[in-house]
Design a protein around this motif. Structure first.
Motif, PDB file in Angstrom:
ATOM      1  N   SER A  38      -1.056  12.855   2.835  1.00 33.75           N
ATOM      2  CA  SER A  38      -1.810  12.494   3.907  1.00 33.75           C
ATOM      3  C   SER A  38      -2.164  11.041   4.248  1.00 33.75           C
ATOM      4  N   GLU A  39      -2.648  10.450   2.930  1.00 35.43           N
ATOM      5  CA  GLU A  39      -2.855   8.818   2.935  1.00 35.43           C
ATOM      6  C   GLU A  39      -1.328   8.060   3.071  1.00 35.43           C
TER       7      GLU A  39
ATOM      8  N   GLU B  13      -3.462  15.705  -0.122  1.00 35.40           N
ATOM      9  CA  GLU B  13      -4.284  14.293  -0.036  1.00 35.40           C
ATOM     10  C   GLU B  13      -3.507  13.092   0.159  1.00 35.40           C
TER      11      GLU B  13
ATOM     12  N   LYS C 116       0.781  -1.198  -0.058  1.00 35.40           N
ATOM     13  CA  LYS C 116       0.088   0.176  -0.259  1.00 35.40           C
ATOM     14  C   LYS C 116       0.785   1.254  -0.021  1.00 35.40           C
TER      15      LYS C 116
ATOM     16  N   LEU D 229       1.063   3.999  -2.989  1.00 38.30           N
ATOM     17  CA  LEU D 229       0.751   5.664  -2.564  1.00 38.30           C
ATOM     18  C   LEU D 229       2.090   6.472  -3.075  1.00 38.30           C
TER      19      LEU D 229
ATOM     20  N   LYS E 144      -0.517   8.374   6.861  1.00 42.64           N
ATOM     21  CA  LYS E 144      -1.319   7.280   7.584  1.00 42.64           C
ATOM     22  C   LYS E 144      -1.048   5.874   7.365  1.00 42.64           C
ATOM     23  N   ALA E 145      -0.702   5.502   5.902  1.00 45.58           N
ATOM     24  CA  ALA E 145      -0.322   4.153   5.827  1.00 45.58           C
ATOM     25  C   ALA E 145       1.104   3.858   6.457  1.00 45.58           C
TER      26      ALA E 145
END
Length: 130
Positions: A119-120, A116, A79, A83, A123-124
């Motif tokens: 940010s993802e 965005e 993931k 990203l 988080k990952a």
């Protein structure tokens, strides 16, 4: 003699409280995932939300039966890689938009998309550390 027993009692309490504390902070991977689902399940039961309870019980069962830390780590790494690729693509799009002299509105939208994805990605990466 009385001091001796108090000392033993104090040492006993410190050792077992330390063990309990170590157990709480050592939850990572699948154990952390199960703990999070369990906490959410308790909240759903307290709120009387039967649909959520049913879904969380199923999720808990699936994680308990099929989760292993190695595959979870591999999934989280994949993931993050996806990203990072998306972020590179978005940055390239922004660079092209600036070079082509696009309007500030379009450039700002591209910057927002980059924010965005960043940010993802953050988080990952935080999930990977869990």
């Amino acid at each position: 003699m009385l001091i001796k027993y108090h000392t033993y009692g104090l040492v006993f309490c410190l050792v077992f409280s330390g063990l309990a504390w170590a157990d709480e902070i050592s939850k990572t991977g699948c154990a952390a995932k199960l703990a999070a689902i369990s906490a959410e399940l308790t909240e759903a039961k307290a709120a009387g939300n039967q649909h959520k309870v049913a879904g969380l019980e199923k999720a808990y069962s699936e994680v308990a039966n099929h989760c292993d830390d190695d595959s979870l780590t591999a999934e989280r790494l994949a993931k993050i890689e996806a990203l990072e690729a998306k972020l590179a693509e978005r940055q390239h799009e922004l660079t092209e938009a600036i070079a082509d002299g696009k309007s500030m509105d379009k450039i700002n939208k591209k910057r927002q998309k980059i924010a965005e994805v960043e940010s993802e990605l953050a988080k990952a990466r935080a999930e990977l550390a869990q």
